[in-house]
Design an enzyme around this catalytic site. Sequence first.
Site, PDB file in Angstrom:
ATOM      1  N   LEU A  55       0.845  -1.204   0.000  1.00 22.18           N
ATOM      2  CA  LEU A  55       0.000   0.000   0.000  1.00 22.18           C
ATOM      3  C   LEU A  55       0.878   1.251   0.000  1.00 22.18           C
ATOM      4  CD1 LEU A  55      -2.670  -1.200   2.590  1.00 22.18           C
ATOM      5  CD2 LEU A  55      -2.921  -1.060   0.085  1.00 22.18           C
ATOM      6  N   HIS A  56       1.679   1.390  -1.067  1.00 23.30           N
ATOM      7  CA  HIS A  56       2.628   2.504  -1.139  1.00 23.30           C
ATOM      8  C   HIS A  56       1.917   3.857  -0.992  1.00 23.30           C
ATOM      9  CE1 HIS A  56       5.570  -0.394  -2.550  1.00 23.30           C
ATOM     10  NE2 HIS A  56       4.815  -0.700  -3.598  1.00 23.30           N
ATOM     11  N   ASP A  57       1.009   4.143  -1.906  1.00 28.99           N
ATOM     12  CA  ASP A  57       0.353   5.451  -1.922  1.00 28.99           C
ATOM     13  C   ASP A  57      -0.652   5.625  -0.784  1.00 28.99           C
ATOM     14  OD1 ASP A  57       1.922   5.912  -4.107  1.00 28.99           O
ATOM     15  OD2 ASP A  57       0.324   5.719  -5.584  1.00 28.99           O
TER      16      ASP A  57
END
Length: 310
Positions: free
Chosen positions: A239-241
């Site tokens: 869940l980078h962003d």
Amino acid sequence: MKKVILDVDTGIDDAYAIIYAIESKQLDLLGITGVNGNVPIDYVMKNTKKILKLIGNEEINVYKGASLPLLTEPNHEFRVHGKDGIGDALDHITVDDEESDVFAPDFMIEQAKKHKGDITFIMVGPLTNLALALRKEPRLAEWVSEVVIMGGLVTKAGMGNKLPNAEFNIFADAEAAKIVFHSGLPLKLVGLDVTHKTFLTRERMEELKGTKYYDFIVESSEIFRGFSKAKYGIDGCALHDPLTIGVAIDASIVQTEKHFVEVETKSELNYGQTICDFRGIWKKEPNMEVCLDVENEKFVSMFIDTLKQA
């Protein structure tokens, strides 16, 4: 609520970030700006509008920004995000092609001037739009209260996702990142070495079963999860962003330190590398807060709980 502009290059995790930002009900989203990155700018605009339609919040304006990096050729990530950039999961949703007359960097300047000292920029794509805004209006650095950036890699050499030492968003326009890093803006860097700890596994996706977003999350993440399984042996997607949204909402979920960070723009081997001077060898004042660790399970639960309550 914190007034924010969200700058995206809407691929899969950008889509999740938009959903999380809106469904959190903790951010006053003034508008969304699009930039070339994961996919070309026209895909970014269409994907962003599709996500807003899925959410049921089409009144939020989307502003078209840079279609090219400042100096280099575009790089895209269809191999991770699918042929349309959002995992081919929203083919059934149609959106119009209307575009605002306002260029994204101009919107950023306009809103920062209007809300001096009370606006946060959340940047989850290449930093081209912000660099262009700074070139036009350097006082932007005095008007914005915080810039939270998903980008870079500072503690795990060789673990980049574009080059061994480079993360995609910075690699996609390193010259723009250099302008931003030297601008005097209050920056917080949420790097790949931290975001990569926040995996939404296929198993945890089942917690969303029966909710509004279950089908989209499962279907859109299939290509992304396949990539993760092949590379890391994990059936899930980082869940980078969304983590960057989470940091803007509640900074206590990450551990940060202030350091000076530079961007490499000349090396073929390390273009886009973010180099953090942890030991103060360059004797320069820190130019940002750097995220070094995250309460990953807590954040993933925050993300899931937010979507469950939608």
